[in-house]
Design an enzyme around this catalytic site. Structure first.
Site, mmCIF file in Angstrom:
data_model
loop_
_atom_site.group_PDB
_atom_site.id
_atom_site.type_symbol
_atom_site.label_atom_id
_atom_site.label_comp_id
_atom_site.label_asym_id
_atom_site.label_seq_id
_atom_site.Cartn_x
_atom_site.Cartn_y
_atom_site.Cartn_z
ATOM 1 N N SER A 179 0.861 -1.187 0.000
ATOM 2 C CA SER A 179 0.000 0.000 0.000
ATOM 3 C C SER A 179 0.893 1.232 0.000
ATOM 4 O O SER A 179 1.716 1.384 -0.892
ATOM 5 C CB SER A 179 -0.959 -0.027 1.194
ATOM 6 O OG SER A 179 -1.867 1.048 1.133
ATOM 7 N N THR A 180 0.787 2.104 0.994
ATOM 8 C CA THR A 180 1.537 3.359 1.011
ATOM 9 C C THR A 180 3.039 3.107 0.917
ATOM 10 O O THR A 180 3.597 2.358 1.708
ATOM 11 C CB THR A 180 1.234 4.136 2.306
ATOM 12 O OG1 THR A 180 -0.165 4.199 2.495
ATOM 13 C CG2 THR A 180 1.809 5.541 2.237
ATOM 14 N N HIS A 205 -2.532 -1.056 -3.454
ATOM 15 C CA HIS A 205 -3.698 -0.187 -3.291
ATOM 16 C C HIS A 205 -3.541 1.027 -4.199
ATOM 17 O O HIS A 205 -2.635 1.842 -4.020
ATOM 18 C CB HIS A 205 -3.828 0.277 -1.843
ATOM 19 C CG HIS A 205 -4.121 -0.834 -0.882
ATOM 20 N ND1 HIS A 205 -3.918 -0.708 0.475
ATOM 21 C CD2 HIS A 205 -4.618 -2.087 -1.076
ATOM 22 C CE1 HIS A 205 -4.270 -1.841 1.072
ATOM 23 N NE2 HIS A 205 -4.694 -2.686 0.146
ATOM 24 N N MET A 298 -0.086 1.050 5.134
ATOM 25 C CA MET A 298 -0.848 1.332 6.337
ATOM 26 C C MET A 298 -1.975 0.313 6.487
ATOM 27 O O MET A 298 -2.566 -0.117 5.506
ATOM 28 C CB MET A 298 -1.433 2.751 6.255
ATOM 29 C CG MET A 298 -2.335 3.138 7.423
ATOM 30 S SD MET A 298 -1.484 3.106 9.026
ATOM 31 C CE MET A 298 -0.576 4.650 8.951
ATOM 32 N N ASP A 301 -4.528 -4.908 5.820
ATOM 33 C CA ASP A 301 -5.036 -5.650 4.669
ATOM 34 C C ASP A 301 -4.059 -6.753 4.267
ATOM 35 O O ASP A 301 -2.883 -6.483 4.026
ATOM 36 C CB ASP A 301 -5.266 -4.699 3.493
ATOM 37 C CG ASP A 301 -5.934 -5.384 2.309
ATOM 38 O OD1 ASP A 301 -6.778 -6.263 2.542
ATOM 39 O OD2 ASP A 301 -5.616 -5.035 1.168
#
Length: 367
Positions: A179-180, A205, A298, A301
């Protein structure tokens, strides 16, 4: 009560500056301490006000947002959330911004700006909160000055034997979640994978409209072929498949082959695409032939599903805290007991390739 997150908004649109300021100031834990209509004004404000986070428009007068970001991350690195447009050029420029060290981006709507930004308010402030606690990396001079050229865009891929893995590549599958901070982390892994690597499936993401540019950028840097996944296509060795933004992506079997399934399933853990969806399918379909990799991001997930992969026999790598932009998803994977090895980002691909090479050698000895 902890100190509020102090934000400066940099955008050439007075309407966007007003809307973002209002969204930020509605939050109890943050405040907009200033706005600037171009990077030259912003530079002085940053120097005087020392914000925690800035939001930065991509296309602005006097100095392009990317040029400004490159200078900022080289001379005074700080958390930046890019405000991007949902266009092909916007997507390409956003990838460059993430490469230079921007923490994340928000894709602003092309029409209905006022209502669209208000609809995105939760996403905007969540990304500002993440940026405020993220580990910011200083851009190297070469990166900052040549980020959009092929020579500066990524780590040089090492030479690799052309017959490294052979038959094993058709049986194994590598599954990556991020993600991030994940776009650069994924690049770091993929550029070190040999041309005959097992098939690689990836959930990062990302909203619709950006994964096409992301895949194309990686494809130009890697020995393997990198593309957006298409529903029903066979997953081939030497290829990496990225979940299209705004869809769910998982793997299935068709006879002896793995195939990609891309559909309009609901969000899982608030994400679409979701790492949980991909990793759950790997646990069910690939089992002990899977390798899992959890990178920076973050939230949680994919953590529970990565444990399911491990229970089904996979071997899993998790990025360590020191090299993560945000340690949330890796931390949760470790807490779930899903990690076989926790490694710095730069060691994950070499460790995986060495493990695959060892398995290939054992296979040859049996033959």
């Amino acid at each position: 009560m902890s100190r509020k997150i102090r934000v400066i908004v940099v955008d050439d649109s007075a309407l966007v500056r007003s809307l973002l300021s209002e969204i930020i100031n509605r939050q109890r834990d943050m405040e907009c301490i200033g706005t600037a209509n171009d990077p030259l004004v912003a530079r002085e404000m940053i120097r005087e006000m020392n914000p925690d986070v800035i939001t930065l428009d991509v296309e602005m007068p006097r100095m392009d947002g990317i040029d400004f970001l490159g200078r900022l991350m080289r001379l005074r690195p700080m958390p930046v959330v890019m405000i991007s447009t949902l266009t092909e050029r916007g997507a390409e420029v956003t990838m460059k911004a993430l490469e230079l060290g921007a923490i994340d981006f928000v894709a602003k709507p092309r029409v209905g700006l006022a209502s669209g930004l208000n609809d995105l308010a939760t996403q905007i402030v969540d990304k500002i909160r993440v940026a405020a606690v993220a580990q910011v990396r200083r851009a190297a001079p070469r990166e900052a000055s040549a980020a959009h050229s092929a020579s500066g865009a990524g780590t040089a891929a090492p030479a690799a034997p052309t017959t490294l893995l052979g038959r094993l590549s058709t049986e194994k599958l590598i599954c990556i979640g991020a993600s991030t901070g994940g776009t650069e982390a994924i690049k770091e892994v993929l550029v070190h994978m040999p041309a005959d690597s097992p098939g690689i499936v990836i959930t990062q993401h990302m909203p619709p409209g950006f994964t096409t540019s992301f895949a194309a950028r990686l494809n130009g840097l890697c020995q393997i072929t990198v593309k957006e996944a298409s529903n029903g296509e066979r997953i081939l060795p030497g290829h990496a498949y990225i979940a299209p933004g705004g869809t769910q992506f998982h793997v299935a079997r068709s006879g002896a082959n793995y195939v990609a399934v891309v559909d309009d399933g609901p969000p899982v853990n608030r994400h679409k695409p979701s790492v949980e969806v991909l990793f759950k399918s790997a646990a069910a379909v690939v089992g002990r032939n899977a390798f899992g990799i959890m990178l920076t991001g973050m939230g949680n997930d994919g953590a529970a599903a990565m444990r399911e992969m491990k229970d089904a026999g996979s071997y899993n790598y998790v990025q360590d805290e020191a090299t993560c932009i945000v340690f949330g998803m890796p931390r949760e994977a470790i807490a779930h007991g899903a990690a076989d090895e926790v490694l710095p980002l730069g060691q994950i691909a070499p460790a995986l390739v060495a493990r695959l090479r060892g398995a290939t050698d054992r296979l040859h000895h049996r033959i």
